[in-house]
Design a protein around this motif. Structure first.
Motif, mmCIF file in Angstrom:
data_model
loop_
_atom_site.group_PDB
_atom_site.id
_atom_site.type_symbol
_atom_site.label_atom_id
_atom_site.label_comp_id
_atom_site.label_asym_id
_atom_site.label_seq_id
_atom_site.Cartn_x
_atom_site.Cartn_y
_atom_site.Cartn_z
ATOM 1 N N TYR A 48 -7.656 -4.248 -3.061
ATOM 2 C CA TYR A 48 -6.730 -4.789 -2.627
ATOM 3 C C TYR A 48 -6.734 -5.654 -3.223
ATOM 4 N N THR A 49 -5.984 -5.736 -4.464
ATOM 5 C CA THR A 49 -5.624 -6.804 -6.125
ATOM 6 C C THR A 49 -4.733 -7.030 -5.359
ATOM 7 N N ASP A 50 -3.651 -8.890 -5.934
ATOM 8 C CA ASP A 50 -2.240 -9.480 -6.102
ATOM 9 C C ASP A 50 -3.213 -10.397 -7.175
ATOM 10 N N THR A 51 -2.261 -9.802 -8.123
ATOM 11 C CA THR A 51 -2.008 -10.442 -9.654
ATOM 12 C C THR A 51 -3.245 -10.170 -10.221
ATOM 13 N N ASP A 112 -0.021 -9.716 3.832
ATOM 14 C CA ASP A 112 -0.174 -9.660 2.334
ATOM 15 C C ASP A 112 -0.223 -8.319 2.283
ATOM 16 N N GLU A 115 4.557 -5.416 2.699
ATOM 17 C CA GLU A 115 5.510 -4.486 1.717
ATOM 18 C C GLU A 115 5.823 -3.077 1.743
ATOM 19 N N ASN A 130 1.408 0.814 -4.843
ATOM 20 C CA ASN A 130 1.382 -0.527 -5.247
ATOM 21 C C ASN A 130 2.908 -1.486 -4.900
ATOM 22 N N ASP A 131 3.500 -2.101 -5.249
ATOM 23 C CA ASP A 131 4.439 -3.056 -4.403
ATOM 24 C C ASP A 131 5.762 -2.711 -5.267
ATOM 25 N N ASN A 139 2.647 -6.836 -9.129
ATOM 26 C CA ASN A 139 1.474 -7.476 -9.231
ATOM 27 C C ASN A 139 0.479 -7.027 -7.910
ATOM 28 N N GLN A 140 0.834 -6.245 -7.061
ATOM 29 C CA GLN A 140 -0.250 -5.724 -5.694
ATOM 30 C C GLN A 140 -0.340 -4.606 -6.060
#
Length: 147
Positions: A48-51, A112, A115, A130-131, A139-140
């Motif tokens: 899980y990555t955010d920006t 989080d 989405e 991906n969102d 970006n997520q």
């Protein structure tokens, strides 16, 4: 002559019954296939990555089960959280337009996940998402893998 007419009628009846049965089978389109994959077993978040920031660790220990009823359960030890999910097919044509919609309606880390997640990869053992931000990738990034 009477026997051949009876056989013809029987054959026509069998063909009609077969056609009717075949036309009533469950939809096997992209949305239906995606739902079957997501509902098969339990999943964990492997990425899980955010920006650009890796925040995978906030989901360590969670197991997710997507139920046919449209509910999703997140379990971590004795903590159980319930939400909703569904697959949205924006085209009804190809798997390229499928979205996994998740809503936990919570304020903890599971928020989080709330989405409209676009499928980048859909396989029996991995979901890469991906969102979607407008018509662009967001970006997520989220990856579920089978437990």
């Amino acid at each position: 002559m009477m026997k051949s007419r009876q056989l013809n009628n029987l054959l026509i009846g069998c063909i009609a019954l077969f056609t009717l049965t075949a036309s009533c089978k469950k939809d096997d389109g992209p949305k239906s296939k995606a739902e079957g994959i997501v509902q098969n077993g339990s999943w964990h978040i492997s990425k899980y990555t955010d920006t650009g920031i890796d925040s995978t660790s906030q989901f360590t220990g969670y197991s997710f089960t997507f139920n046919e009823s449209g509910s999703v359960n997140a379990n971590k030890g004795t903590d159980n959280y319930n939400g909703n999910w569904h697959i949205l097919d924006s085209s009804n044509v190809t798997a390229e337009n499928l979205y996994l919609i998740i809503d936990f309606n919570l304020t903890n880390e599971l928020a989080d996940l709330n989405e409209d997640w676009f499928f980048l990869l859909l396989s029996d053992s991995k979901l890469e998402l991906n969102d979607l931000n407008g018509n662009n990738l967001g970006n997520q990034y989220l990856t579920f893998e089978q437990n």
